[in-house]
Design a protein around this motif. Sequence first.
Motif, PDB file in Angstrom:
ATOM      1  N   ASN A  85      43.401  47.744  45.473  1.00 37.07           N
ATOM      2  CA  ASN A  85      44.969  48.320  46.342  1.00 37.07           C
ATOM      3  C   ASN A  85      45.198  47.853  47.393  1.00 37.07           C
ATOM      4  O   ASN A  85      44.049  48.102  48.602  1.00 37.07           O
ATOM      5  N   GLN A  86      46.153  46.832  47.567  1.00 36.83           N
ATOM      6  CA  GLN A  86      46.328  45.489  48.545  1.00 36.83           C
ATOM      7  C   GLN A  86      46.392  46.403  50.023  1.00 36.83           C
ATOM      8  O   GLN A  86      47.352  46.295  50.736  1.00 36.83           O
TER       9      GLN A  86
ATOM     10  N   ALA B  83      34.673  45.113  54.134  1.00 36.38           N
ATOM     11  CA  ALA B  83      33.945  43.870  53.623  1.00 36.38           C
ATOM     12  C   ALA B  83      34.005  43.619  51.713  1.00 36.38           C
ATOM     13  O   ALA B  83      33.685  42.963  50.836  1.00 36.38           O
ATOM     14  N   GLU B  84      34.188  45.105  51.105  1.00 32.55           N
ATOM     15  CA  GLU B  84      33.661  45.230  49.776  1.00 32.55           C
ATOM     16  C   GLU B  84      35.418  44.962  49.350  1.00 32.55           C
ATOM     17  O   GLU B  84      35.759  45.250  48.758  1.00 32.55           O
ATOM     18  N   SER B  85      36.356  45.432  50.031  1.00 28.50           N
ATOM     19  CA  SER B  85      38.021  45.289  49.658  1.00 28.50           C
ATOM     20  C   SER B  85      38.608  44.965  50.900  1.00 28.50           C
ATOM     21  O   SER B  85      39.068  45.305  51.759  1.00 28.50           O
TER      22      SER B  85
END
Length: 414
Positions: free
Chosen positions: A2-3, A9-11
């Motif tokens: 989901n942008q 850091a993980e996404s």
Amino acid sequence: MNQQAASSAESPWSVSLLNSKVKGWIQRLGHVWVEGELAQMSTKPSWKLSYLTLRDVEKETSVQLTVPTQMVLGHEPPLSTGDRVVCYARPAFYEGRGSFSLWVTEIRHVGIGELLARVAQLRESLQREGLFAPERKQVLPFLPNRIGLITGRGSAAERDVLAVSKDRWPEVDYRVINTAVQGSRAVPEIIDALQVLDADESVDVIIIARGGGSVEDLLPFSEEALQRAVAAAHTPVVSAIGHEPDTPILDNVADLRAATPTDAAKRVVPDVVAERELLSEATTRLAQALRGWVARQEEALQALRSRPALADPYLPITQRSEQISQARDRIRRTIEHGLARAETQTASLRAQVAALGPAATLARGYAVVQALPRDGSDPEVITSIAQAGPATNMRIRVADGSIAAVSMQTFAKD
């Protein structure tokens, strides 16, 4: 992924998402009016868009402008580097390159009348604040050990200041910092140079010099940031902006205003020839005064030496000794005369006493008759026949002795 979620850091976000979000934030700013100075212009008639740089007039800050080439080429009066302009633009962010610029839809030159009105308003504000007050201005040193000079590189102002200073005092020492003296870089560069020289303990005075120019060229010397920096400096500052008749605000804030860079050199650096003439004249006056003082002292000493007490120090003692000797002689003569007179009087009195005494009377044949009482009391001189009755024992004193006798009879005087 989901942008639209918060990045971590993980996404993490992608670059395109980041640029998209930044573009959205920037576009929400809407249109703004921005004032500054044109620092660079990249344009060609074949280009659809031209790229200009707008620089802050007081700080080393700039922003890129994206302007239709037709607007740049057709602007009246023509745009050129160094122009003071105000732009109506919309902040824009180009996602592909991640670059920021202002998309300009209108450019106006800032009129000289408006700029001068701003200068007048700032001058009045700073005056009310007390930055022009004479009591806050510092006194320049008579002979500075080192002079700081802020001026344009290779300028006539620099040559004039250094040449005149060397002529007036060959040993004068300068620390020169070259800066821009017009345009958008002038104010930040001059402020940086001022702070460097003010921090240098060997610098006793700072000259900010420029050899005149147009009203637009002199505007940096009326910017508020420069006035604040000059007012905060601990080292005396001289304004040497060669101009007439306009007066930048720097002239009012500086500790000393010089009409030209040459005048600044004359006001800051003393003339060695004139100073040596003053020293020579002062030396001559001092020598004359000293010789006059010595002559007066010699006259006073001569007058003292001519006094009898100093000419012959023993003279008063000798005079007093003679006076004492004369007084002693007079006293001795007076005493001797008194004694002689007393002796004469004594002899005369002695002769009188001798002539009147009983012994002298006895020597002339007289006698003293005394009655001798029978009770043994003291004899009495008989002066009357009543004292010598019959059978009275008597003693008759004569010149050479006495005779004992007894009265037989008394006879009264006829």
